[in-house]
Design a protein around this motif. Structure first.
Motif, PDB file in Angstrom:
ATOM      1  N   LEU A   1       8.323  -1.718  36.073  1.00  0.00           N
ATOM      2  CA  LEU A   1       7.175  -2.840  36.148  1.00  0.00           C
ATOM      3  C   LEU A   1       6.274  -2.711  34.956  1.00  0.00           C
ATOM      4  O   LEU A   1       5.916  -3.705  34.222  1.00  0.00           O
ATOM      5  N   TRP A   2       5.935  -1.478  34.684  1.00  0.00           N
ATOM      6  CA  TRP A   2       4.983  -1.245  33.521  1.00  0.00           C
ATOM      7  C   TRP A   2       5.594  -1.506  32.429  1.00  0.00           C
ATOM      8  O   TRP A   2       5.077  -2.105  31.555  1.00  0.00           O
ATOM      9  N   HIS A   3       6.905  -1.146  32.276  1.00  0.00           N
ATOM     10  CA  HIS A   3       7.622  -1.229  30.696  1.00  0.00           C
ATOM     11  C   HIS A   3       7.850  -2.957  30.667  1.00  0.00           C
ATOM     12  O   HIS A   3       8.085  -3.496  29.644  1.00  0.00           O
ATOM     13  N   LYS A   4       8.230  -3.626  31.630  1.00  0.00           N
ATOM     14  CA  LYS A   4       8.343  -5.020  31.466  1.00  0.00           C
ATOM     15  C   LYS A   4       7.167  -5.790  31.227  1.00  0.00           C
ATOM     16  O   LYS A   4       7.238  -6.607  30.319  1.00  0.00           O
ATOM     17  N   ALA A   5       5.946  -5.291  31.839  1.00  0.00           N
ATOM     18  CA  ALA A   5       4.748  -5.765  31.069  1.00  0.00           C
ATOM     19  C   ALA A   5       4.379  -5.516  29.748  1.00  0.00           C
ATOM     20  O   ALA A   5       4.074  -6.368  29.072  1.00  0.00           O
ATOM     21  N   CYS A   6       4.604  -4.167  29.330  1.00  0.00           N
ATOM     22  CA  CYS A   6       4.516  -3.947  28.004  1.00  0.00           C
ATOM     23  C   CYS A   6       5.191  -4.564  27.187  1.00  0.00           C
ATOM     24  O   CYS A   6       4.970  -5.014  26.215  1.00  0.00           O
ATOM     25  N   ASN A   7       6.481  -5.026  27.430  1.00  0.00           N
ATOM     26  CA  ASN A   7       7.419  -5.743  26.639  1.00  0.00           C
ATOM     27  C   ASN A   7       6.881  -7.094  26.414  1.00  0.00           C
ATOM     28  O   ASN A   7       7.185  -7.776  25.422  1.00  0.00           O
ATOM     29  N   HIS A   8       6.362  -7.733  27.512  1.00  0.00           N
ATOM     30  CA  HIS A   8       5.740  -8.866  27.197  1.00  0.00           C
ATOM     31  C   HIS A   8       4.814  -8.959  26.176  1.00  0.00           C
ATOM     32  O   HIS A   8       4.548  -9.989  25.532  1.00  0.00           O
ATOM     33  N   PHE A   9       4.026  -7.982  26.077  1.00  0.00           N
ATOM     34  CA  PHE A   9       2.994  -7.962  24.905  1.00  0.00           C
ATOM     35  C   PHE A   9       3.492  -7.457  23.738  1.00  0.00           C
ATOM     36  O   PHE A   9       2.560  -7.009  22.772  1.00  0.00           O
TER      37      PHE A   9
ATOM     38  N   CYS B   1       4.605 -10.534  39.726  1.00  0.00           N
ATOM     39  CA  CYS B   1       3.311 -11.227  39.369  1.00  0.00           C
ATOM     40  C   CYS B   1       3.292 -11.059  37.807  1.00  0.00           C
ATOM     41  O   CYS B   1       4.140 -10.466  36.992  1.00  0.00           O
ATOM     42  N   LYS B   2       2.278 -11.848  37.012  1.00  0.00           N
ATOM     43  CA  LYS B   2       2.201 -11.881  35.733  1.00  0.00           C
ATOM     44  C   LYS B   2       2.038 -10.686  34.868  1.00  0.00           C
ATOM     45  O   LYS B   2       1.164  -9.709  35.643  1.00  0.00           O
ATOM     46  N   PRO B   3       2.343 -10.482  33.787  1.00  0.00           N
ATOM     47  CA  PRO B   3       2.255  -9.111  33.157  1.00  0.00           C
ATOM     48  C   PRO B   3       0.642  -8.651  33.001  1.00  0.00           C
ATOM     49  O   PRO B   3       0.354  -7.526  33.341  1.00  0.00           O
ATOM     50  N   ALA B   4      -0.237  -9.608  32.867  1.00  0.00           N
ATOM     51  CA  ALA B   4      -1.509  -9.160  32.748  1.00  0.00           C
ATOM     52  C   ALA B   4      -2.200  -8.670  34.094  1.00  0.00           C
ATOM     53  O   ALA B   4      -2.959  -7.639  33.919  1.00  0.00           O
ATOM     54  N   LEU B   5      -1.691  -9.170  35.120  1.00  0.00           N
ATOM     55  CA  LEU B   5      -2.250  -8.406  36.427  1.00  0.00           C
ATOM     56  C   LEU B   5      -1.354  -7.146  36.557  1.00  0.00           C
ATOM     57  O   LEU B   5      -2.168  -6.084  37.223  1.00  0.00           O
ATOM     58  N   VAL B   6      -0.377  -6.978  36.213  1.00  0.00           N
ATOM     59  CA  VAL B   6       0.228  -5.666  36.290  1.00  0.00           C
ATOM     60  C   VAL B   6      -0.407  -4.597  35.392  1.00  0.00           C
ATOM     61  O   VAL B   6      -0.871  -3.458  35.879  1.00  0.00           O
ATOM     62  N   LEU B   7      -0.682  -5.018  34.227  1.00  0.00           N
ATOM     63  CA  LEU B   7      -1.538  -4.040  33.428  1.00  0.00           C
ATOM     64  C   LEU B   7      -2.969  -3.808  33.933  1.00  0.00           C
ATOM     65  O   LEU B   7      -3.314  -2.521  34.260  1.00  0.00           O
ATOM     66  N   ALA B   8      -3.480  -4.699  34.478  1.00  0.00           N
ATOM     67  CA  ALA B   8      -4.913  -4.742  35.415  1.00  0.00           C
ATOM     68  C   ALA B   8      -4.760  -3.850  36.679  1.00  0.00           C
ATOM     69  O   ALA B   8      -5.548  -2.778  36.561  1.00  0.00           O
ATOM     70  N   ALA B   9      -3.617  -3.652  37.087  1.00  0.00           N
ATOM     71  CA  ALA B   9      -3.476  -3.014  38.270  1.00  0.00           C
ATOM     72  C   ALA B   9      -3.303  -1.455  37.896  1.00  0.00           C
ATOM     73  O   ALA B   9      -3.649  -0.418  38.660  1.00  0.00           O
TER      74      ALA B   9
END
Length: 207
Positions: free
Chosen positions: A4-12, A56-64
Motif C-alpha cells: 500500500l505504501w509503495h503504491k501511494a509513493c509510486n503515484h507521487f 482509497c486514494k494515495p493522499a489518504l494512504v500517506l495521511a494514514a
C-alpha cells in the motif's frame, strides 16, 4: 501495508530508495518498544486500518501512515506529525503542492489552505471513520482494544480513567451517527454501538 505504501509513493513519483527508507522508518517508529503505544502501533492500529486503505486514494494512504508517526496519550502531536511528513516531502522532492497541503491539513495543520474544501471534508471524514472502525470489532478484539487503550492512559487513576471513558462513550452514543461516511455507517454503526454499550455496562459495574 508495504505494498500500500509503495503504491501511494509510486503515484507521487517518490524515488524507490526514499520510499523504502521511510517505510522502514515509519514501521520502526510505530513499533518503538520504549513508547507507550499499546494500541496506537503498527501491529494493532495499522493492521485494523489495512482493509480500508486498499482502495482509497494515495493522499489518504500517506495521511494514514503519518497520522500517528508521533503519539502521546496526554497531548496532540499534530505539529510533530506534520513536520515528519514535510521532511518526507523534502526527501522525496514531492512537488504536488495541492496534495501536500491537503495531507498537511488532514494531519492537523490549520495554517495551510486547501482550494477543494468539499473534497477535504470527505477525506477528513474518511480518516476519522478509519480511526473509529475499531469500535465495531468483534467482541474479543474490542475487549483487547479496551485493555490496550487503558494501558496508554496509565498516568490516570482508575476512577479518573473510567469517568473520562464513560464521558467519551456516552457522548458518542448521544449523536445520530458515530461514523461520518455512509459506507461506514452501513457496515459498522450497529456493531460499534453494541460494543460501546457493553463497555459502559462493564465500566459502571467496576465503578
Amino acid at each position: 501495508m508495504e505494498e500500500l505504501w509503495h503504491k501511494a509513493c509510486n503515484h507521487f513519483a517518490v524515488p524507490e530508495d526514499v520510499a523504502k527508507s521511510w517505510y522502514t522508518r515509519i514501521y520502526q517508529r510505530l513499533n518503538e518498544s520504549h513508547s507507550k503505544r499499546y494500541y496506537h502501533n503498527w501491529n494493532e492500529m495499522m493492521q485494523h486500518k489495512r482493509e480500508h486503505l486498499l482502495h482509497c486514494k494515495p493522499a489518504l494512504v500517506l495521511a494514514a501512515f503519518f497520522q500517528y508517526y508521533s503519539y502521546d496519550g496526554i497531548q496532540p502531536c499534530a505539529k510533530e506529525n506534520c513536520a515528519a511528513f514535510e521532511e518526507f516531502c523534502c526527501d522525496a522532492s514531492l512537488d504536488d503542492q495541492e496534495s501536500k497541503n491537503s495531507i498537511l491539513k488532514l494531519l492537523g495543520d490549520k495554517s495551510v489552505e486547501n482550494e477543494l474544501e468539499t473534497t477535504f471534508e470527505d477525506d477528513a471524514n474518511f480518516l476519522q471513520d478509519l480511526d473509529l472502525v475499531i469500535l465495531a470489532a468483534s467482541s474479543e478484539n474490542y475487549k483487547r482494544y479496551c485493555q490496550l487503550l487503558r494501558k496508554e492512559y496509565e498516568h490516570m487513576s482508575d476512577v479518573d480513567y473510567k469517568n473520562m471513558r464513560l464521558k467519551v462513550l456516552q457522548t458518542l452514543l448521544s449523536i445520530p451517527n458515530i461514523f461520518s461516511t455512509t459506507e461506514f455507517q452501513t457496515r459498522y454503526e450497529a456493531a460499534a454501538r453494541a460494543n460501546m454499550k457493553d463497555e459502559i455496562s462493564t465500566l459502571k459495574i467496576c465503578t
